[in-house]
Design a protein around this motif. Sequence first.
Motif, PDB file in Angstrom:
ATOM      1  N   VAL A  54       0.826  -1.196   0.000  1.00 51.00           N
ATOM      2  CA  VAL A  54       0.000   0.000   0.000  1.00 51.00           C
ATOM      3  C   VAL A  54       0.872   1.262   0.000  1.00 51.00           C
ATOM      4  O   VAL A  54       0.477   2.309  -0.515  1.00 51.00           O
ATOM      5  N   ILE A  57       1.368   2.483  -3.440  1.00 55.44           N
ATOM      6  CA  ILE A  57       0.192   3.026  -4.118  1.00 55.44           C
ATOM      7  C   ILE A  57      -0.207   4.407  -3.611  1.00 55.44           C
ATOM      8  O   ILE A  57      -0.508   5.310  -4.406  1.00 55.44           O
ATOM      9  N   VAL A  73      -9.833   2.912  -6.523  1.00 47.86           N
ATOM     10  CA  VAL A  73      -8.807   1.926  -6.836  1.00 47.86           C
ATOM     11  C   VAL A  73      -9.490   0.613  -7.187  1.00 47.86           C
ATOM     12  O   VAL A  73     -10.353   0.138  -6.445  1.00 47.86           O
ATOM     13  N   LYS A  74      -9.112   0.031  -8.338  1.00 51.22           N
ATOM     14  CA  LYS A  74      -9.660  -1.261  -8.739  1.00 51.22           C
ATOM     15  C   LYS A  74      -8.509  -2.252  -8.861  1.00 51.22           C
ATOM     16  O   LYS A  74      -7.493  -1.954  -9.507  1.00 51.22           O
ATOM     17  N   CYS A  75      -8.665  -3.411  -8.250  1.00 46.92           N
ATOM     18  CA  CYS A  75      -7.623  -4.434  -8.260  1.00 46.92           C
ATOM     19  C   CYS A  75      -8.062  -5.617  -9.130  1.00 46.92           C
ATOM     20  O   CYS A  75      -9.132  -6.200  -8.909  1.00 46.92           O
ATOM     21  N   ILE A  89     -12.481  -0.292  -4.726  1.00 45.85           N
ATOM     22  CA  ILE A  89     -12.456   0.452  -3.461  1.00 45.85           C
ATOM     23  C   ILE A  89     -12.545   1.936  -3.781  1.00 45.85           C
ATOM     24  O   ILE A  89     -11.751   2.454  -4.574  1.00 45.85           O
ATOM     25  N   ILE A 112      -7.197   3.427   2.904  1.00 41.82           N
ATOM     26  CA  ILE A 112      -5.864   2.844   2.722  1.00 41.82           C
ATOM     27  C   ILE A 112      -5.813   1.432   3.294  1.00 41.82           C
ATOM     28  O   ILE A 112      -5.219   0.519   2.694  1.00 41.82           O
ATOM     29  N   GLN A 114      -8.265  -0.653   3.463  1.00 42.54           N
ATOM     30  CA  GLN A 114      -8.991  -1.521   2.530  1.00 42.54           C
ATOM     31  C   GLN A 114      -8.102  -1.935   1.368  1.00 42.54           C
ATOM     32  O   GLN A 114      -8.126  -3.084   0.922  1.00 42.54           O
ATOM     33  N   ILE A 115      -7.329  -0.987   0.849  1.00 45.92           N
ATOM     34  CA  ILE A 115      -6.402  -1.296  -0.238  1.00 45.92           C
ATOM     35  C   ILE A 115      -5.393  -2.338   0.228  1.00 45.92           C
ATOM     36  O   ILE A 115      -5.102  -3.316  -0.470  1.00 45.92           O
ATOM     37  N   ASP A 116      -4.843  -2.132   1.412  1.00 49.15           N
ATOM     38  CA  ASP A 116      -3.839  -3.033   1.969  1.00 49.15           C
ATOM     39  C   ASP A 116      -4.399  -4.443   2.128  1.00 49.15           C
ATOM     40  O   ASP A 116      -3.763  -5.432   1.747  1.00 49.15           O
ATOM     41  N   THR A 118      -6.956  -5.776   0.566  1.00 42.81           N
ATOM     42  CA  THR A 118      -7.253  -6.343  -0.762  1.00 42.81           C
ATOM     43  C   THR A 118      -5.995  -6.872  -1.422  1.00 42.81           C
ATOM     44  O   THR A 118      -5.988  -7.984  -1.979  1.00 42.81           O
ATOM     45  N   LEU A 119      -4.920  -6.107  -1.380  1.00 47.29           N
ATOM     46  CA  LEU A 119      -3.663  -6.552  -1.990  1.00 47.29           C
ATOM     47  C   LEU A 119      -3.129  -7.804  -1.297  1.00 47.29           C
ATOM     48  O   LEU A 119      -2.677  -8.745  -1.964  1.00 47.29           O
TER      49      LEU A 119
END
Length: 245
Positions: A54, A57, A73-75, A89, A112, A114-116, A118-119
């Motif tokens: 994260v 990003i 952000v789309k993963c 997200i 942030i 949520q991004i972490d 998800t990754l």
Amino acid sequence: MRILYIILGIILLSIAFLLFIDTYINPTEKSLLNTSEVYIFTDKTGTLIESLGVTDIVPLLRFDINKYAWVKVKCFTLSNYEYNNVESIALANRFFLFSNPKKRDREIDQFIAQIDTTLESIYKTDTGKEKSSIYVPIIREANTLYTSRAFRKIIIIQSDLQENTNRFSLYNENDYALLKQSPEKVLKKLEQIEKLHTVKGLTVYLIYQPKSDKDNERFMAMATFYKALFEKQGAEVYIGSNITH
């Protein structure tokens, strides 16, 4: 004097109301300034030496410039299929005059996190697929991202880029030779499935840490191919083992 204060109050309220309308009711290019949309592709067809974190990003989202802007952000995962699960997200925009800065900081922290999460979830999924469909998902989503009204549009691709499908395979010596000798013929073959349109304004990061000299050679062959393709359509492309800000 009292009348003057009343007039000034009315003027300030009118300005605030107009700004509110501009931001929420009738968005303009100005209200979209500093908004960001980021697509992250993670290759699950092989083993990556290093994972994107994260911390790689967040600097791209430019919260230091405007922490009240809309961010998305789309993963995506790259696998043997052309369509895979997508995690989206989003962080809603806020009108700074009516926002609590500390509350906004908490919203950003949650975003942030949520991004972490998800990754981390993506990196824990199985790797080592027999096929690798790289080109079609990337090109399809790049065309989609271009239509976004976001001010900043970024694609991050963490992959060795080694296409391995029936239409083209880097593990097929004839296809590999064709790529090195006539990349335009490879592009013509791939464009029969999906074609990259104008993507002016996009920033593309091709990220990979090779495992050997041969691995590096194959990655650079495809990275050069993608760089030429995206730059021809107006994008800005960076190749490296990590994201440089």
